[in-house]
Scaffold this motif. Structure first.
Motif, PDB file in Angstrom:
ATOM      1  N   ARG A   1       0.814  -1.228   0.000  1.00  0.00           N
ATOM      2  CA  ARG A   1       0.000   0.000   0.000  1.00  0.00           C
ATOM      3  C   ARG A   1       0.839   1.265   0.000  1.00  0.00           C
ATOM      4  N   ILE A   2       2.109   1.143   0.445  1.00  0.00           N
ATOM      5  CA  ILE A   2       2.975   2.326   0.505  1.00  0.00           C
ATOM      6  C   ILE A   2       4.364   1.932  -0.028  1.00  0.00           C
ATOM      7  N   PRO A   3       5.118   2.907  -0.556  1.00  0.00           N
ATOM      8  CA  PRO A   3       6.398   2.537  -1.154  1.00  0.00           C
ATOM      9  C   PRO A   3       7.518   2.273  -0.146  1.00  0.00           C
ATOM     10  N   LEU A   4       7.480   2.928   1.034  1.00  0.00           N
ATOM     11  CA  LEU A   4       8.672   2.872   1.892  1.00  0.00           C
ATOM     12  C   LEU A   4       8.343   2.921   3.383  1.00  0.00           C
ATOM     13  N   ILE A   5       9.028   2.034   4.126  1.00  0.00           N
ATOM     14  CA  ILE A   5       8.990   2.058   5.592  1.00  0.00           C
ATOM     15  C   ILE A   5      10.423   2.265   6.076  1.00  0.00           C
TER      16      ILE A   5
END
Ligand code: AMP
Ligand code: MG
Length: 352
Positions: free
Chosen positions: A162-166
């Protein structure tokens, strides 16, 4: 589906994260409270994508994170009590409501005339805010209805694809979300308790109220001063029951409740203080920390709630602590996870 990267927050990763934020994307990052899911607070579409990624109701406003008070110029008016609070508690886990200007998109505040502002102390959050040079709107980086994430692994569990980066900064030190304080409407009032306690706030600004719904459900038709209070947050799939009473009674009641639930074929466990784990060793004890250290329970609570979910528990019986100091924040989150379902140990023991 997006490929979600989990990176150590070195200089390259921070540059990559800042670039994503500048171009309207989302980045999950560690703070001292819980992991946040950030977007450029001045970019309406970026902010809306936070709500989409979390499945968050649009009427639950976000907190804007800054690293320097100068960033507030043109965004808010400082209420009179703000300066002494900022001096004492920033950077740190205190969020302050402030009257906003129209440079803050309605999407951030759910149309309210105030905006919630915080300056985090976590070194990775600070560096990210410095490098991107933006105010960053960031709620907790969980899917709506799940406990807030206190590790990068929790974020990945909820946000993979759902998101590109953690950015992985390890475990969060505080483990519960920030204290939210309203100094815009009459007497100062804690809308959400956190690591900065009522007692500490009172040392700086005098008496501080606590919103009624902190330790009980919102009454039917009652106005929610903080929209977040309308939602049953932090809830595991299983049913949590809080057990109150004298120490020895509580330990015995936990044992009986657990056995009775098992006898009914339910998957059951207990959440108890370190001091009682040995006495409850046959009841699948989950250690919530020492009874005199609410900070330990704060740090462990959300991870414990995720664990009991992963284990498929459907009946969870938990000890409680006095709602004082950091204990108020712990009991607010634990109470809400239990939908404030409580039993008195003496009644359990009487019923045999
Ligand atoms: P989260 O970002 O998930 O930590 O949640 C932010 C919390 O702050 C929610 O409980 C919101 O309802 C509350 N909040 C944010 N902005 C405001 C505001 N302007 N007025 C009242 N509560 C707010
Ligand atoms: Mg949240």
């Amino acid at each position: 589906m997006l490929q979600t990267q989990v990176l150590r927050p070195d200089a390259d990763a921070l540059q990559a994260a800042a670039q994503i934020l500048r171009t309207g994307g989302l980045v999950a990052f560690p703070t001292e409270t819980v992991y946040g899911l950030g977007a450029n607070a001045l970019d309406r579409d970026a902010v809306l994508s936070i709500f989409a990624a979390k499945g968050r109701p649009a009427d639950n406003p976000l907190i804007v994170h800054i690293h320097d008070e100068a960033q507030l110029e043109g965004l808010v008016e400082l209420p009179p009590l703000a300066r002494p609070l900022m001096r004492r508690f920033w950077p740190g886990p205190l969020t302050i409501l402030m009257p906003r200007t129209d440079r803050i998109p309605d999407a951030v505040t759910a149309g309210l005339e105030t905006v919630a502002i915080r300056m985090p102390s976590h070194p990775v959050a600070r560096r990210l805010l410095q490098v991107c040079e933006l105010p960053v709107a960031a709620p907790s980086a969980n899917r709506s209805g799940k406990p807030s994430p206190t590790t990068a692994a929790h974020v990945l569990e909820d946000m993979d694809g759902r998101i590109p980066l953690i950015l992985d900064g390890g475990s969060c030190e505080v483990g519960l979300e920030s204290t939210v304080l309203d100094i815009c409407h009459g007497a100062p009032c804690i809308l959400r308790p956190g690591y900065v306690t009522r007692e500490e706030l009172a040392e700086v600004i005098g008496p501080v109220e606590v919103a009624g719904s902190v330790l009980r459900p919102l009454a039917k038709g009652e106005f929610a001063r903080s929209p977040g209070m309308r939602y049953r947050h932090y809830a595991p799939e299983g049913q949590i029951t809080l057990v109150t009473g004298a120490e020895a009674d509580v330990v015995e009641a936990l044992r009986r409740l657990h056995r009775a639930a098992c006898a009914e074929g339910r998957r059951s466990c207990v959440m108890c203080f370190t001091e009682h784990c040995a006495a409850l060793r046959d009841c699948l004890p989950h250690d919530i920390g020492s009874r005199d250290k609410p900070e330990e329970a704060a740090r462990r609570l959300f991870d414990t709630l995720r664990t009991v979910d992963d284990e498929g528990m459907d009946a969870i019986f938990s000890e409680v602590m006095p709602p004082e100091g950091v204990g108020l924040a712990v009991m607010n989150r634990l109470g809400r996870a239990a939908a404030f379902r409580t039993v008195d140990a003496r009644i359990v023991l009487q019923d045999g």
